[in-house]
Design an enzyme around this catalytic site. Sequence first.
Site, PDB file in Angstrom:
ATOM      1  N   SER A   1      -1.635  11.102 -64.363  1.00  0.00           N
ATOM      2  CA  SER A   1      -1.019  12.321 -63.517  1.00  0.00           C
ATOM      3  C   SER A   1      -1.277  13.838 -65.200  1.00  0.00           C
ATOM      4  CB  SER A   1       0.374  13.124 -63.358  1.00  0.00           C
ATOM      5  OG  SER A   1       0.359  14.397 -62.975  1.00  0.00           O
TER       6      SER A   1
ATOM      7  N   MET B   1       1.016  24.164 -60.070  1.00  0.00           N
ATOM      8  CA  MET B   1       2.513  24.877 -59.220  1.00  0.00           C
ATOM      9  C   MET B   1       2.734  26.174 -59.359  1.00  0.00           C
ATOM     10  SD  MET B   1       4.910  21.792 -61.421  1.00  0.00           S
ATOM     11  CE  MET B   1       4.332  19.922 -62.005  1.00  0.00           C
TER      12      MET B   1
ATOM     13  N   MET C   1       0.898  22.488 -55.116  1.00  0.00           N
ATOM     14  CA  MET C   1       2.224  22.266 -54.939  1.00  0.00           C
ATOM     15  C   MET C   1       3.389  24.157 -55.306  1.00  0.00           C
ATOM     16  SD  MET C   1       3.857  19.553 -57.526  1.00  0.00           S
ATOM     17  CE  MET C   1       2.054  19.427 -58.382  1.00  0.00           C
TER      18      MET C   1
ATOM     19  N   ASP D   1       3.698   9.422 -55.495  1.00  0.00           N
ATOM     20  CA  ASP D   1       3.581  10.298 -56.712  1.00  0.00           C
ATOM     21  C   ASP D   1       5.391   9.928 -57.363  1.00  0.00           C
ATOM     22  OD1 ASP D   1       3.676  12.147 -58.676  1.00  0.00           O
ATOM     23  OD2 ASP D   1       2.524  13.186 -57.080  1.00  0.00           O
TER      24      ASP D   1
ATOM     25  N   MET E   1       5.521  11.935 -51.537  1.00  0.00           N
ATOM     26  CA  MET E   1       6.593  11.956 -52.783  1.00  0.00           C
ATOM     27  C   MET E   1       7.410  11.269 -52.544  1.00  0.00           C
ATOM     28  SD  MET E   1       4.301  13.948 -54.600  1.00  0.00           S
ATOM     29  CE  MET E   1       5.798  14.359 -55.568  1.00  0.00           C
TER      30      MET E   1
ATOM     31  N   HIS F   1      -3.605  17.607 -56.371  1.00  0.00           N
ATOM     32  CA  HIS F   1      -2.197  18.356 -55.976  1.00  0.00           C
ATOM     33  C   HIS F   1      -1.503  19.683 -55.722  1.00  0.00           C
ATOM     34  CE1 HIS F   1       2.342  16.108 -55.580  1.00  0.00           C
ATOM     35  NE2 HIS F   1       2.254  16.953 -55.137  1.00  0.00           N
TER      36      HIS F   1
ATOM     37  N   ASP G   1      -1.533  18.319 -61.087  1.00  0.00           N
ATOM     38  CA  ASP G   1      -0.739  18.767 -59.926  1.00  0.00           C
ATOM     39  C   ASP G   1      -0.861  20.078 -60.622  1.00  0.00           C
ATOM     40  OD1 ASP G   1       0.422  16.773 -59.356  1.00  0.00           O
ATOM     41  OD2 ASP G   1       0.718  15.549 -61.158  1.00  0.00           O
TER      42      ASP G   1
ATOM     43  N   HIS H   1      -5.196  12.676 -61.107  1.00  0.00           N
ATOM     44  CA  HIS H   1      -4.833  13.441 -60.848  1.00  0.00           C
ATOM     45  C   HIS H   1      -4.000  15.380 -61.251  1.00  0.00           C
ATOM     46  CE1 HIS H   1      -1.117  13.593 -57.421  1.00  0.00           C
ATOM     47  NE2 HIS H   1      -0.512  14.328 -58.307  1.00  0.00           N
TER      48      HIS H   1
HETATM   49  C1  DX5 Z   1       5.383  16.127 -59.658  1.00  0.00           C
HETATM   50  C2  DX5 Z   1       4.104  15.807 -59.910  1.00  0.00           C
HETATM   51  C3  DX5 Z   1       3.905  14.254 -60.152  1.00  0.00           C
HETATM   52  C4  DX5 Z   1       4.066  14.353 -61.527  1.00  0.00           C
HETATM   53  C5  DX5 Z   1       4.092  12.068 -62.012  1.00  0.00           C
HETATM   54  O1  DX5 Z   1       6.114  17.164 -58.651  1.00  0.00           O
HETATM   55  O2  DX5 Z   1       3.677  15.677 -58.325  1.00  0.00           O
HETATM   56  O3  DX5 Z   1       2.478  14.133 -60.117  1.00  0.00           O
HETATM   57  O4  DX5 Z   1       3.350  14.435 -62.568  1.00  0.00           O
HETATM   58  O5  DX5 Z   1       5.081  12.142 -63.234  1.00  0.00           O
HETATM   59  P1  DX5 Z   1       5.291  10.675 -62.870  1.00  0.00           P
HETATM   60  O6  DX5 Z   1       4.615   9.952 -63.162  1.00  0.00           O
HETATM   61  O7  DX5 Z   1       6.213  11.126 -64.664  1.00  0.00           O
HETATM   62  O8  DX5 Z   1       6.661  10.774 -62.438  1.00  0.00           O
HETATM   63 ZN    ZN Z   2       1.853  15.295 -58.343  1.00  0.00          ZN
END
Ligand code: DX5
Ligand code: ZN
Length: 216
Positions: free
Chosen positions: A7, A36, A67, A175, A136, A65, A34, A32
């Site tokens: 990630s 947000m 969010m 994840d 998740m 991903h 992320d 990956h």
């Molecule tokens: C959280 C993200 C993850 C995050 C995971 O909302 O979707 O992808 O980066 O981080 P770790 O591996 O540190 O839990």
């Molecule tokens: Zn993620």
Amino acid sequence: MAMIAPSLLSADFAHLERDCRTCLDAGADFLHFDVMDGHFVPNISFGAPVLSSISKAVPAFYDVHLMLTDPLDYLPMFLKAGASMITFHLEANSPVQETIDAIHAGGAKAGVVIKPATPAQAAFEWLDKVEMVLVMSVEPGFGGQKFQPAALEKLSALREQAKKIGRPDLLLQVDGGVDRTTAPLCVAAGANVLVAGSAVFGAADPAAEISFYKGL
Ligand code: DX5
Ligand code: ZN
């Protein structure tokens, strides 16, 4: 053998290109990414312009991903920016089939994501329509949280259902809080794509960390 998707949320943004190359050289399967919106989750990360720059500089399989409260509205910009796969939450507001269709029409692979409070069964009806389901194992929004073991039962239920409907090839991703202790449990439960942020980028040797997960 498990696939590993580091990630980038935990990468050093001042050296994003270097960190992506480190991951790929070590055998990372996906990167990956992320996204947000500060609404669906209480945090803001990065968006399409960053994906566009990094995917041009470092060609790879970008696993995006989303969010976001309204993922459907933002698909065109992420598809254009180089997303190879886009996953979105069943808890978001967009119509699920329409969103899957729009991702596929844009030439990317599609996946649905469930938060810790959403039962595995909520994803059952989409298993034959997507390439990947993401479970998740923490509340989405932040890296570095503790793995929630309830995710393991959900992974098993999804793997079993995927086999039942003739989709043994389904990508089942986990994840959140994935590390050397929890990753083997996830693989045993049926996950075949591991997302790891802090475990990879917080390690003294990220490449060795990636090799460990790939060997599972
Ligand atoms: C959280 C993200 C993850 C995050 C995971 O909302 O979707 O992808 O980066 O981080 P770790 O591996 O540190 O839990
Ligand atoms: Zn993620």
